[in-house]
Design a protein around this motif. Structure first.
Motif, PDB file in Angstrom:
ATOM      1  N   GLY A 572       2.726  13.136 -18.019  1.00  0.00           N
ATOM      2  CA  GLY A 572       1.924  14.235 -17.483  1.00  0.00           C
ATOM      3  C   GLY A 572       0.589  13.837 -16.907  1.00  0.00           C
ATOM      4  O   GLY A 572      -0.153  14.686 -16.426  1.00  0.00           O
ATOM      5  N   SER A 573       0.242  12.540 -16.954  1.00  0.00           N
ATOM      6  CA  SER A 573      -1.051  12.088 -16.441  1.00  0.00           C
ATOM      7  C   SER A 573      -0.835  11.061 -15.343  1.00  0.00           C
ATOM      8  O   SER A 573       0.101  10.253 -15.402  1.00  0.00           O
ATOM      9  CB  SER A 573      -1.905  11.473 -17.551  1.00  0.00           C
ATOM     10  OG  SER A 573      -2.188  12.432 -18.545  1.00  0.00           O
ATOM     11  N   ALA A 574      -1.709  11.110 -14.340  1.00  0.00           N
ATOM     12  CA  ALA A 574      -1.628  10.135 -13.254  1.00  0.00           C
ATOM     13  C   ALA A 574      -2.954  10.117 -12.531  1.00  0.00           C
ATOM     14  O   ALA A 574      -3.715  11.091 -12.532  1.00  0.00           O
ATOM     15  CB  ALA A 574      -0.493  10.465 -12.284  1.00  0.00           C
ATOM     16  N   THR A 575      -3.233   8.975 -11.918  1.00  0.00           N
ATOM     17  CA  THR A 575      -4.464   8.788 -11.145  1.00  0.00           C
ATOM     18  C   THR A 575      -4.100   8.141  -9.822  1.00  0.00           C
ATOM     19  O   THR A 575      -3.248   7.234  -9.776  1.00  0.00           O
ATOM     20  CB  THR A 575      -5.476   7.902 -11.894  1.00  0.00           C
ATOM     21  OG1 THR A 575      -5.811   8.527 -13.126  1.00  0.00           O
ATOM     22  CG2 THR A 575      -6.736   7.716 -11.079  1.00  0.00           C
ATOM     23  N   ALA A 576      -4.734   8.603  -8.752  1.00  0.00           N
ATOM     24  CA  ALA A 576      -4.525   8.011  -7.436  1.00  0.00           C
ATOM     25  C   ALA A 576      -5.875   7.812  -6.779  1.00  0.00           C
ATOM     26  O   ALA A 576      -6.760   8.667  -6.884  1.00  0.00           O
ATOM     27  CB  ALA A 576      -3.629   8.892  -6.572  1.00  0.00           C
ATOM     28  N   ALA A 577      -6.020   6.660  -6.131  1.00  0.00           N
ATOM     29  CA  ALA A 577      -7.254   6.352  -5.409  1.00  0.00           C
ATOM     30  C   ALA A 577      -6.894   5.938  -3.993  1.00  0.00           C
ATOM     31  O   ALA A 577      -5.861   5.292  -3.754  1.00  0.00           O
ATOM     32  CB  ALA A 577      -8.040   5.254  -6.109  1.00  0.00           C
ATOM     33  N   PHE A 578      -7.760   6.304  -3.063  1.00  0.00           N
ATOM     34  CA  PHE A 578      -7.560   6.011  -1.649  1.00  0.00           C
ATOM     35  C   PHE A 578      -8.897   5.539  -1.106  1.00  0.00           C
ATOM     36  O   PHE A 578      -9.906   6.235  -1.257  1.00  0.00           O
ATOM     37  CB  PHE A 578      -7.076   7.263  -0.922  1.00  0.00           C
ATOM     38  CG  PHE A 578      -6.711   7.035   0.519  1.00  0.00           C
ATOM     39  CD1 PHE A 578      -5.788   6.074   0.869  1.00  0.00           C
ATOM     40  CD2 PHE A 578      -7.287   7.808   1.526  1.00  0.00           C
ATOM     41  CE1 PHE A 578      -5.443   5.874   2.199  1.00  0.00           C
ATOM     42  CE2 PHE A 578      -6.948   7.611   2.841  1.00  0.00           C
ATOM     43  CZ  PHE A 578      -6.023   6.647   3.184  1.00  0.00           C
ATOM     44  N   MET A 579      -8.929   4.336  -0.511  1.00  0.00           N
ATOM     45  CA  MET A 579     -10.230   3.802  -0.127  1.00  0.00           C
ATOM     46  C   MET A 579     -10.129   2.901   1.094  1.00  0.00           C
ATOM     47  O   MET A 579      -9.046   2.427   1.465  1.00  0.00           O
ATOM     48  CB  MET A 579     -10.848   3.008  -1.284  1.00  0.00           C
ATOM     49  CG  MET A 579     -10.167   1.693  -1.568  1.00  0.00           C
ATOM     50  SD  MET A 579     -11.032   0.733  -2.829  1.00  0.00           S
ATOM     51  CE  MET A 579     -10.077  -0.789  -2.788  1.00  0.00           C
ATOM     52  N   THR A 580     -11.288   2.687   1.714  1.00  0.00           N
ATOM     53  CA  THR A 580     -11.460   1.711   2.780  1.00  0.00           C
ATOM     54  C   THR A 580     -12.667   0.860   2.436  1.00  0.00           C
ATOM     55  O   THR A 580     -13.639   1.348   1.858  1.00  0.00           O
ATOM     56  CB  THR A 580     -11.686   2.379   4.143  1.00  0.00           C
ATOM     57  OG1 THR A 580     -12.896   3.149   4.100  1.00  0.00           O
ATOM     58  CG2 THR A 580     -10.533   3.291   4.500  1.00  0.00           C
ATOM     59  N   LEU A 581     -12.592  -0.429   2.774  1.00  0.00           N
ATOM     60  CA  LEU A 581     -13.694  -1.366   2.558  1.00  0.00           C
ATOM     61  C   LEU A 581     -14.154  -1.882   3.908  1.00  0.00           C
ATOM     62  O   LEU A 581     -13.335  -2.399   4.699  1.00  0.00           O
ATOM     63  CB  LEU A 581     -13.258  -2.528   1.662  1.00  0.00           C
ATOM     64  CG  LEU A 581     -12.941  -2.175   0.203  1.00  0.00           C
ATOM     65  CD1 LEU A 581     -12.367  -3.381  -0.525  1.00  0.00           C
ATOM     66  CD2 LEU A 581     -14.193  -1.678  -0.507  1.00  0.00           C
ATOM     67  N   ASN A 582     -15.431  -1.727   4.169  1.00  0.00           N
ATOM     68  CA  ASN A 582     -16.007  -2.166   5.432  1.00  0.00           C
ATOM     69  C   ASN A 582     -15.981  -3.689   5.501  1.00  0.00           C
ATOM     70  O   ASN A 582     -16.643  -4.371   4.724  1.00  0.00           O
ATOM     71  CB  ASN A 582     -17.445  -1.653   5.547  1.00  0.00           C
ATOM     72  CG  ASN A 582     -18.020  -1.869   6.928  1.00  0.00           C
ATOM     73  OD1 ASN A 582     -17.431  -2.555   7.760  1.00  0.00           O
ATOM     74  ND2 ASN A 582     -19.177  -1.283   7.171  1.00  0.00           N
ATOM     75  N   GLY A 583     -15.206  -4.241   6.421  1.00  0.00           N
ATOM     76  CA  GLY A 583     -15.086  -5.686   6.578  1.00  0.00           C
ATOM     77  C   GLY A 583     -13.764  -6.238   6.111  1.00  0.00           C
ATOM     78  O   GLY A 583     -13.467  -7.420   6.349  1.00  0.00           O
ATOM     79  N   MET A 584     -12.934  -5.430   5.446  1.00  0.00           N
ATOM     80  CA  MET A 584     -11.648  -5.925   4.968  1.00  0.00           C
ATOM     81  C   MET A 584     -10.741  -6.315   6.127  1.00  0.00           C
ATOM     82  O   MET A 584      -9.901  -7.215   5.998  1.00  0.00           O
ATOM     83  CB  MET A 584     -10.989  -4.865   4.090  1.00  0.00           C
ATOM     84  CG  MET A 584      -9.672  -5.289   3.468  1.00  0.00           C
ATOM     85  SD  MET A 584      -9.827  -6.763   2.414  1.00  0.00           S
ATOM     86  CE  MET A 584     -10.613  -6.058   0.975  1.00  0.00           C
ATOM     87  N   GLU A 585     -10.912  -5.670   7.290  1.00  0.00           N
ATOM     88  CA  GLU A 585     -10.088  -6.016   8.445  1.00  0.00           C
ATOM     89  C   GLU A 585     -10.358  -7.435   8.927  1.00  0.00           C
ATOM     90  O   GLU A 585      -9.526  -8.035   9.627  1.00  0.00           O
ATOM     91  CB  GLU A 585     -10.314  -5.007   9.579  1.00  0.00           C
ATOM     92  CG  GLU A 585     -11.713  -4.988  10.172  1.00  0.00           C
ATOM     93  CD  GLU A 585     -12.678  -4.138   9.382  1.00  0.00           C
ATOM     94  OE1 GLU A 585     -13.826  -4.011   9.816  1.00  0.00           O
ATOM     95  OE2 GLU A 585     -12.271  -3.594   8.331  1.00  0.00           O
ATOM     96  N   SER A 586     -11.546  -7.979   8.581  1.00  0.00           N
ATOM     97  CA  SER A 586     -11.842  -9.368   8.944  1.00  0.00           C
ATOM     98  C   SER A 586     -11.159 -10.337   7.984  1.00  0.00           C
ATOM     99  O   SER A 586     -10.739 -11.431   8.384  1.00  0.00           O
ATOM    100  CB  SER A 586     -13.355  -9.599   8.933  1.00  0.00           C
ATOM    101  OG  SER A 586     -13.996  -8.761   9.876  1.00  0.00           O
ATOM    102  N   LEU A 587     -11.082  -9.965   6.708  1.00  0.00           N
ATOM    103  CA  LEU A 587     -10.412 -10.828   5.731  1.00  0.00           C
ATOM    104  C   LEU A 587      -8.907 -10.815   5.938  1.00  0.00           C
ATOM    105  O   LEU A 587      -8.265 -11.877   5.987  1.00  0.00           O
ATOM    106  CB  LEU A 587     -10.773 -10.383   4.311  1.00  0.00           C
ATOM    107  CG  LEU A 587     -12.254 -10.488   3.908  1.00  0.00           C
ATOM    108  CD1 LEU A 587     -12.457  -9.884   2.531  1.00  0.00           C
ATOM    109  CD2 LEU A 587     -12.707 -11.941   3.919  1.00  0.00           C
ATOM    110  N   LEU A 588      -8.337  -9.602   6.003  1.00  0.00           N
ATOM    111  CA  LEU A 588      -6.883  -9.465   6.208  1.00  0.00           C
ATOM    112  C   LEU A 588      -6.654  -9.306   7.701  1.00  0.00           C
ATOM    113  O   LEU A 588      -6.351  -8.220   8.197  1.00  0.00           O
ATOM    114  CB  LEU A 588      -6.346  -8.284   5.416  1.00  0.00           C
ATOM    115  CG  LEU A 588      -6.675  -8.273   3.914  1.00  0.00           C
ATOM    116  CD1 LEU A 588      -6.016  -7.083   3.248  1.00  0.00           C
ATOM    117  CD2 LEU A 588      -6.245  -9.573   3.242  1.00  0.00           C
ATOM    118  N   SER A 589      -6.790 -10.355   8.429  1.00  0.00           N
ATOM    119  CA  SER A 589      -6.765 -10.324   9.896  1.00  0.00           C
ATOM    120  C   SER A 589      -5.398  -9.901  10.408  1.00  0.00           C
ATOM    121  O   SER A 589      -4.362 -10.106   9.750  1.00  0.00           O
ATOM    122  CB  SER A 589      -7.131 -11.704  10.441  1.00  0.00           C
ATOM    123  OG  SER A 589      -6.927 -11.760  11.834  1.00  0.00           O
TER     124      SER A 589
END
Length: 987
Positions: A572-589
């Motif tokens: 009956g319990s759950a957690t969800a997170a949704f996020m963006t990190l500024n600069g991650m597109e440079s790391l994961l090219s």
């Protein structure tokens, strides 16, 4: 004393004289004995009679209730508590003198003796017996020279002659002498002294200084009261007349009394009014049982439990057997959504008949004068506001319900890690210093070791909670040490990216999400917004009943999924997170995406996290990802996720399309559907544009120029030739005009791509001219069909076609409306296309603003063509009988078919541009529409040819004014009809 005073005052040069005999006014004996008063006549007391023989040679001053001056005449014997009163018959001095006044004092027994009298300052007299008393029991009797209210003391009255008597209703005590402070008056009991003073059937009541008469119970004074010296007594009262028994009893009068017969449940209490009083069953303390409240009612009673108690059987009133028992208020909710009676953030302790509410640590009630409740709830103590600087300098204090947390601002990092903040020990240091202090783990870089150290800190402190400020600081520090993001001091990442560091940050993010997730029974939503991270988190508990899809957003991107379905599989319990990190597109090219095409990252790198063991999705998750770069027409977007797999050589990390697909896409955003959760992005694959063919470009320009030349000839021919008045060339003329200008602009629509405004205007004009060409072609076909219908009915044709105003309104009004509506809906559709020309864009399917009207016109033209052929059936049936008519009719059919094919069907070739043959055929046929129009409507027209000959030979004469057979389409219909009519006339 006065003389001494005089000497003392003389030192201050204040003259004071001593005007009385020495030892008199300053050496007297003060005598305060009330029985000396001239009106005191009591004798039967101990010590009677008194004697003043002891005062010989002493100055005496009389004061108090007895009086201040010795009487001047003889009084009645036995006055003043003596048998022989002493009086002074001689005049008393009136002035102060050093010498006393001497005279003879006498007793009422005619004995006399010498006495001295002096007037003292203060207007009082002093007396000194000079001789012994001549007889025993002689007493100085005094009086008050001046009467006041206090002269005779309490209950005493000063008479005109200075004597003291008792007030009315009082008398002197017969046995006891008065005291120095009281004359001794006592009350007279009139009731015993005068028998029957109140009359019959009465009671006499003595009062202080008086008495009162009361009728016996059941009697009253007669009315009217007779005027008698004594009270006449009392007569019987009929109490029953006044309803003395009350509404619950029957009254029976008796002499001097009455009897009340009370109803059931009532008793007679003759001390109460009314007499019939309710029987108070509640007087029995056990009638309702323990912990109960008994309420007496008229003739009955009611039982209820005290506050905090309830009867064992709630359907019945409490009694000696159905006793009241304690209510456990702590387990009794006060409303459907309430936890307990104390309210949230409070501990409830049950007690016998009551309960106690105590705020949990970190909370306090608003009003300390009242117990905690939902109306006076426990409020969180904001330690950050009440104690500024509690965390130290250059820190961030975050208040949360029941406690507070300390964090560092972005750019700094706590010395004891992100979990264990120790007050007065932990401080914030620069990220560079923190990075240099981290021990480098084997096989890892310093940056990854720093990130891994944070992950170990969270992993080793299971159950630790971190606030939003710490979350933002953790991500800011992670991105900063990685050399990307707004807090990076120097770029450490090449264009190829750094997938190892990026993956380490993604692994850390799951632990951070777990640590920032609060325990909840219903639903809790948190958001973190900083220059580095944009995060939305939703946690639901067993109490959450929302069954609809959940939506989370991060930096404008959204994630839609069913969190309840995941919760049902996880208790009956759950957690969800949704996020963006500024600069991650440079790391994961984007270069980690394996494809032969050129790629580019056209969106944020988004991460979806559900930190539970079972993350099997029952339905796909939809991500709405906005484009951060414009997608060219030759480019396509792919929904990809960051895939990490374990191999023999180690971890393999790359972007993959597995389990994700594009559900919808336009120029602004793309909706990706995925069957799993991970880190996602949009990678744009750009196809190489088709290389230009110099031959096709050369052929297109030559053919268009030729077509423009013949269109110009046709336009001049329609304008300058003398046509039969019955012929309406309006549609043909404007068809040629619109084709001419549209093909002319097509020659130049690649020259203004650098000028946005000019390119937009040129694209709009091309749209208008091409649509107008097809509308005028439709009007020409419509006029042809109407003409054929009239000829088939053998009608006289005065002028063929529709009126010109209608032609202009339809020919230019319809294109104007189509272009205007298109511009209002999507003005950005006009401009530079992927082919680098000024035309209609294919974005948002805007090219259908041209394709749609063209298809509609071609469909209507096809129907008109079939209808026209159907109308020509009679003519076609007679073709064999009339050779000349057969020849003209074939010419008419040829022109109809040629016009339909040339103006309409050539556009179908535009759908088949995959090989060179169809490309060349499309260029030739579509560019030579003007040439074909010129051939059909001008060169194949006999009169036009003759007009050309006349223009060339300059022999235009009178024949020009005569009507000739004009070889237009309309004339071709008119000639056979005229010939038939002439044949009929010959017959």
């Amino acid at each position: 004393m006065d003389c001494v005073l005089s000497l003392f005052l003389g030192l201050f040069i204040i003259p004071v004289s001593c005007d009385f005999p020495p030892g008199s006014c300053d050496g007297y004996i003060e005598i305060n004995e009330p029985w000396r008063n001239r009106a005191f006549a009591s004798t039967p007391f101990t010590g009677y009679s008194q004697n003043d023989a002891d005062f010989l040679g002493k100055w005496l001053r009389f004061t108090g209730i007895g009086g201040d001056t010795v009487v001047t005449s003889c009084l009645t014997v036995q006055t003043g508590a003596t048998l022989v009163p002493i009086f002074i018959p001689f005049p008393l001095p009136t002035n102060l003198s050093l010498y006393p006044t001497n005279g003879t004092a006498k007793g009422c027994n005619e004995n006399s003796f010498l006495v001295s009298v002096a007037l003292c300052p203060g207007e009082f007299y002093v007396y000194k017996p000079e001789d012994p008393l001549p007889a025993p029991n002689m007493v100085y009797v005094t009086y008050h020279s001046k009467c006041t209210e206090k002269s005779c003391g309490p209950l005493g009255n000063c008479t005109a002659d200075g004597g003291c008597i008792c007030n009315g209703g009082y008398e002197m005590p017969p046995d006891d002498p008065p005291t120095s402070t009281s004359y001794g008056c006592i009350d007279i009991n009139e009731c015993t002294r005068t028998k029957g003073i109140c009359g019959h059937n009465t009671n006499c009541h003595n009062t202080v200084g008086s008495y009162s008469c009361n009728c016996w119970e059941g009697f009253q004074l007669p009315k009217p009261i007779p005027k008698l010296k004594l009270t006449p007594g009392c007569e019987d009262i009929d109490e029953c007349l006044s309803g003395v028994c009350g509404p619950y009893g029957t009254c029976y009068n008796t002499i001097g009394s009455f009897v009340c017969n009370c109803s059931e449940g009532f008793r007679a209490d003759y001390k109460m009014s009314p007499i019939c009083q309710d029987i108070d069953e509640c007087y029995n303390p056990t009638i309702c049982g323990p912990y109960s409240i008994c309420e007496n009612l008229p003739g009955n009673y009611s039982c209820s439990c005290k506050v905090g108690f309830e009867p064992m059987d709630k359907t019945k009133q409490p009694n000696e057997t159905n006793v009241c028992i304690d209510i456990n208020e702590c387990i009794l909710p006060v409303c459907s959504t309430c936890i307990d009676i104390c309210g949230p953030d409070c501990n409830c302790s049950n007690s016998i008949g009551s309960y106690l509410c105590t705020c949990i640590p970190g909370y306090r009630i608003n009003n300390p004068d009242f117990i905690a409740s939902y109306d006076n709830p426990c409020r969180d103590i904001d330690e950050c506001t009440e104690t500024p600087g509690i965390c130290g300098k250059m820190t961030v204090c975050t208040n949360v319900p029941g406690t507070f947390y300390c964090s560092c601002p972005d750019g700094l990092f706590p010395t004891t890690g992100i979990v264990a903040w120790i007050l007065n020990v932990t401080y914030c240091q620069s990220v560079e210093d923190a990075l240099n202090k981290v021990p480098v783990k084997e096989g890892l870089t310093k940056e990854i070791s720093f990130i891994s150290n944070m992950q170990d800190d969270l992993k080793n402190n299971t159950g630790a909670f971190i606030p939003e400020a710490t979350v933002a600081n953790s991500f800011a520090a992670s991105m900063a040490v990685s050399g990307v993001g707004p807090r990076a001091t120097q770029s450490k990442v090449s264009s190829e990216g750094d997938r190892a560091t990026g993956s380490a940050i993604l692994d850390l993010s799951e632990y951070i999400v777990v640590a920032m997730t609060p325990h909840t029974e219903n639903q809790t939503k948190k958001e973190v917004h900083s220059s580095t991270v944009d995060l939305s988190l939703l946690a639901i508990g067993p109490g959450s009943k929302d069954n609809w899809n959940t939506s989370l957003s991060a930096n404008g991107n959204t994630m839609d999924f069913n969190l309840q379905a995941i919760a049902r599989a996880n208790n009956g319990s759950a957690t969800a997170a949704f996020m963006t990190l500024n600069g991650m597109e440079s790391l994961l090219s984007h270069q980690y995406f394996q494809t032969e095409k050129k790629t580019d990252m056209c969106s944020d790198v988004i991460t979806a996290i559900i930190p539970v063991n079972n993350t099997n999705l029952t339905e796909p998750v939809n991500f709405t990802i906005y484009h951060r770069k414009e997608v060219p027409e030759t480019g396509t977007v792919s929904c990809v996720y960051w895939k990490t797999t374990e191999t023999v050589e180690g971890k393999s990390m790359s972007w993959s399309e597995e389990g994700c697909w594009v559900a919808f896409s336009n120029e602004n955003y793309t909706i990706c559907s995925c069957s799993h959760l991970s880190t996602f992005a949009l990678i744009m694959q750009i196809g190489e544009p088709t290389p230009s063919n110099p031959f096709l470009e050369w052929l297109n320009r030559i053919c268009v120029i030729i077509g423009l030349f013949f269109l110009a000839l046709a336009i001049f021919t329609f304008l300058l030739c003398s046509w039969n008045p019955k012929i309406n060339n309006t549609a043909r003329l404007h068809l040629c005009l619109n084709l001419f200008f549209s093909q002319l602009l097509l020659l130049w629509n690649d020259k203004y791509t650098d000028n946005k405004l000019a390119c937009t205007v040129m694209a709009g004009l091309l749209h208008f001219l091409i649509v107008a060409s097809f509308v005028w072609m439709l009007l020409e076909a419509l006029q042809l069909h109407l003409l054929v219908r009239r000829l088939s009915k053998v009608q006289v044709i005065r002028r063929d076609g529709l009126p010109r105003p209608i032609l202009y309104l339809v020919g230019y009004g319809v294109p104007f409306v189509i272009v205007g509506v298109s511009a209002l809906i999507y003005s950005g559709g006009y401009g530079v296309t992927s082919s680098n020309v000024c035309f209609l864009s294919t974005k948002r399917n805007f090219n259908w603003a041209l394709t749609g009207p063209i298809i509609a016109v071609l469909a209507i033209n096809w129907l008109l063509f079939l209808a026209t052929l159907w109308s020509l059936r009679p003519t076609l049936a007679n073709m064999k009988s009339d050779v000349s008519q057969s020849k003209d009719t074939r010419l008419i059919i040829f022109k109809i078919v040629a016009q339909f094919v040339i103006l309409g069907c050539t556009w179908i070739l535009g759908l088949y541009q995959s090989n060179l043959f169809f490309q060349v055929l499309f260029i030739i046929l579509n560019s030579q529409q003007g040439t074909f129009l010129y051939i059909v409507h001008c060169l194949l027209n006999k009169e036009v040819r003759e007009e050309y000959i006349k223009w060339l030979t300059c022999s235009i004469g009178k024949e020009a004014a005569e009507e000739k057979d004009v070889g237009s389409v309309t004339e071709d219909f008119d000639k056979p009809e005229n010939q038939n009519n002439e044949g009929k006339k010959d017959h």
